[in-house]
Scaffold this motif. Structure first.
Motif, PDB file in Angstrom:
ATOM      1  N   PRO A  35      66.463   7.116  14.929  1.00  0.00           N
ATOM      2  CA  PRO A  35      67.899   7.336  15.158  1.00  0.00           C
ATOM      3  C   PRO A  35      68.271   8.824  15.097  1.00  0.00           C
ATOM      4  O   PRO A  35      69.047   9.302  15.927  1.00  0.00           O
ATOM      5  N   ALA A  36      67.685   9.547  14.163  1.00  0.00           N
ATOM      6  CA  ALA A  36      67.968  10.987  14.052  1.00  0.00           C
ATOM      7  C   ALA A  36      67.404  11.741  15.250  1.00  0.00           C
ATOM      8  O   ALA A  36      68.019  12.697  15.730  1.00  0.00           O
ATOM      9  N   MET A  37      66.230  11.308  15.753  1.00  0.00           N
ATOM     10  CA  MET A  37      65.645  11.971  16.932  1.00  0.00           C
ATOM     11  C   MET A  37      66.540  11.799  18.152  1.00  0.00           C
ATOM     12  O   MET A  37      66.714  12.724  18.939  1.00  0.00           O
ATOM     13  N   VAL A  38      67.104  10.610  18.310  1.00  0.00           N
ATOM     14  CA  VAL A  38      68.002  10.360  19.430  1.00  0.00           C
ATOM     15  C   VAL A  38      69.238  11.244  19.292  1.00  0.00           C
ATOM     16  O   VAL A  38      69.684  11.860  20.260  1.00  0.00           O
ATOM     17  N   LYS A  39      69.779  11.333  18.077  1.00  0.00           N
ATOM     18  CA  LYS A  39      70.957  12.172  17.837  1.00  0.00           C
ATOM     19  C   LYS A  39      70.633  13.640  18.133  1.00  0.00           C
ATOM     20  O   LYS A  39      71.438  14.339  18.755  1.00  0.00           O
ATOM     21  N   GLN A  40      69.455  14.107  17.715  1.00  0.00           N
ATOM     22  CA  GLN A  40      69.048  15.490  18.003  1.00  0.00           C
ATOM     23  C   GLN A  40      68.914  15.718  19.508  1.00  0.00           C
ATOM     24  O   GLN A  40      69.328  16.756  20.024  1.00  0.00           O
ATOM     25  N   SER A  41      68.327  14.755  20.202  1.00  0.00           N
ATOM     26  CA  SER A  41      68.188  14.869  21.664  1.00  0.00           C
ATOM     27  C   SER A  41      69.561  14.927  22.319  1.00  0.00           C
ATOM     28  O   SER A  41      69.781  15.700  23.258  1.00  0.00           O
ATOM     29  N   GLN A  42      70.462  14.122  21.820  1.00  0.00           N
ATOM     30  CA  GLN A  42      71.827  14.110  22.334  1.00  0.00           C
ATOM     31  C   GLN A  42      72.474  15.486  22.132  1.00  0.00           C
ATOM     32  O   GLN A  42      73.104  16.027  23.047  1.00  0.00           O
ATOM     33  N   GLN A  43      72.291  16.065  20.944  1.00  0.00           N
ATOM     34  CA  GLN A  43      72.860  17.383  20.648  1.00  0.00           C
ATOM     35  C   GLN A  43      72.245  18.461  21.545  1.00  0.00           C
ATOM     36  O   GLN A  43      72.948  19.349  22.028  1.00  0.00           O
ATOM     37  N   ARG A  44      70.923  18.376  21.775  1.00  0.00           N
ATOM     38  CA  ARG A  44      70.262  19.347  22.661  1.00  0.00           C
ATOM     39  C   ARG A  44      70.814  19.251  24.084  1.00  0.00           C
ATOM     40  O   ARG A  44      71.050  20.265  24.741  1.00  0.00           O
ATOM     41  N   MET A  45      71.014  18.023  24.558  1.00  0.00           N
ATOM     42  CA  MET A  45      71.577  17.836  25.896  1.00  0.00           C
ATOM     43  C   MET A  45      72.954  18.488  25.983  1.00  0.00           C
ATOM     44  O   MET A  45      73.269  19.174  26.956  1.00  0.00           O
ATOM     45  N   LYS A  46      73.760  18.280  24.964  1.00  0.00           N
ATOM     46  CA  LYS A  46      75.107  18.847  24.958  1.00  0.00           C
ATOM     47  C   LYS A  46      75.057  20.374  24.911  1.00  0.00           C
ATOM     48  O   LYS A  46      75.840  21.045  25.594  1.00  0.00           O
ATOM     49  N   MET A  47      74.130  20.921  24.131  1.00  0.00           N
ATOM     50  CA  MET A  47      74.001  22.380  24.050  1.00  0.00           C
ATOM     51  C   MET A  47      73.552  22.966  25.387  1.00  0.00           C
ATOM     52  O   MET A  47      74.077  23.996  25.832  1.00  0.00           O
ATOM     53  N   GLN A  48      72.571  22.327  26.027  1.00  0.00           N
ATOM     54  CA  GLN A  48      72.079  22.814  27.316  1.00  0.00           C
ATOM     55  C   GLN A  48      73.188  22.749  28.371  1.00  0.00           C
ATOM     56  O   GLN A  48      73.372  23.677  29.157  1.00  0.00           O
ATOM     57  N   LEU A  49      73.918  21.659  28.358  1.00  0.00           N
ATOM     58  CA  LEU A  49      75.031  21.515  29.279  1.00  0.00           C
ATOM     59  C   LEU A  49      76.062  22.617  29.031  1.00  0.00           C
ATOM     60  O   LEU A  49      76.542  23.258  29.962  1.00  0.00           O
ATOM     61  N   GLY A  50      76.372  22.845  27.755  1.00  0.00           N
ATOM     62  CA  GLY A  50      77.330  23.877  27.406  1.00  0.00           C
ATOM     63  C   GLY A  50      76.886  25.255  27.882  1.00  0.00           C
ATOM     64  O   GLY A  50      77.700  26.034  28.398  1.00  0.00           O
ATOM     65  N   ALA A  51      75.601  25.549  27.736  1.00  0.00           N
ATOM     66  CA  ALA A  51      75.078  26.852  28.164  1.00  0.00           C
ATOM     67  C   ALA A  51      75.210  27.018  29.676  1.00  0.00           C
ATOM     68  O   ALA A  51      75.565  28.099  30.157  1.00  0.00           O
ATOM     69  N   VAL A  52      74.934  25.959  30.418  1.00  0.00           N
ATOM     70  CA  VAL A  52      75.041  26.031  31.882  1.00  0.00           C
ATOM     71  C   VAL A  52      76.501  26.221  32.295  1.00  0.00           C
ATOM     72  O   VAL A  52      76.823  27.081  33.110  1.00  0.00           O
TER      73      VAL A  52
END
Length: 193
Positions: A35-52
């Motif tokens: 569950p924590a790995m999924v949450k971390q992946s979700q956060q990474r996706m949001k960060m990458q999207l934000g950077a773009v």
């Protein structure tokens, strides 16, 4: 009547068996920190999207659209890519891969001091191993590229026409190859005669 009772017992046992496997697979995933790995992946996706999208915020005509897109995309990511959305699919993978006895043994190991340490250290060890593998792989790439270049140089310039699998690469119908010489024949496509 006896047949119905026996059938009902068999269905009940199968359902309990499936439920036990699901519970064990869920426990394994929890112990592994899924569950924590999924949450971390979700956060990474949001960060990458934000950077773009940050790049577009610097352009006045695109700023409002970028801010709106980031909010909508973040909402979509949270709604669509979360533990509840992937849990059943992940549980199925473990149910298909392991028996009840194997899952119980794995869970017992994960709950042991050695298993707890393995779960804690595995991400770092795996990352370090991947870095070593990539470093070794990238060290070989220039040598392999040099070998390929030498083969290309020895082959000379690529022919303008070539027979590939008995078919001429430049023929519209692909059938004008001379089987004796493996060279393209000049002439008309046999299908158009």
């Amino acid at each position: 009547m006896k047949k119905i009772f026996v059938l009902s017992l068999a269905l009940l046992a199968g359902s309990l068996f499936a439920g036990e496997k699901e519970n064990l697979a869920g426990e394994m995933l929890s112990l592994m920190g899924a569950p924590a790995m999924v949450k971390q992946s979700q956060q990474r996706m949001k960060m990458q999207l934000g950077a773009v999208l940050k790049q577009f915020e610097k352009i006045p005509a695109a700023k409002a659209k970028a801010v709106e897109a980031e909010k909508k995309a973040n909402d979509l990511i949270v709604k669509s890519f979360n533990w509840d959305g992937v849990k059943d699919d992940l549980i199925k993978q473990y149910i298909d891969a392991f028996s009840i006895e194997e899952m119980k043994a794995i869970i017992a190991f994960y709950k042991s001091p050695a298993g707890e340490k393995m779960l804690k250290k595995s991400p770092v060890v795996t990352r370090n191993c991947m870095q070593i593998i990539q470093k070794k792989m990238y060290a070989v790439i220039p040598q392999v590229e040099k070998m390929i270049s030498e083969v290309k140089a020895a082959a000379g310039p690529a022919p303008k026409t070539a027979c590939v699998g008995g078919k001429c690469s430049t023929s519209k119908c692909g059938t004008n190859c001379d089987p004796k010489t493996s060279k393209c024949k000049a002439g008309v496509c046999p299908a158009k005669k």
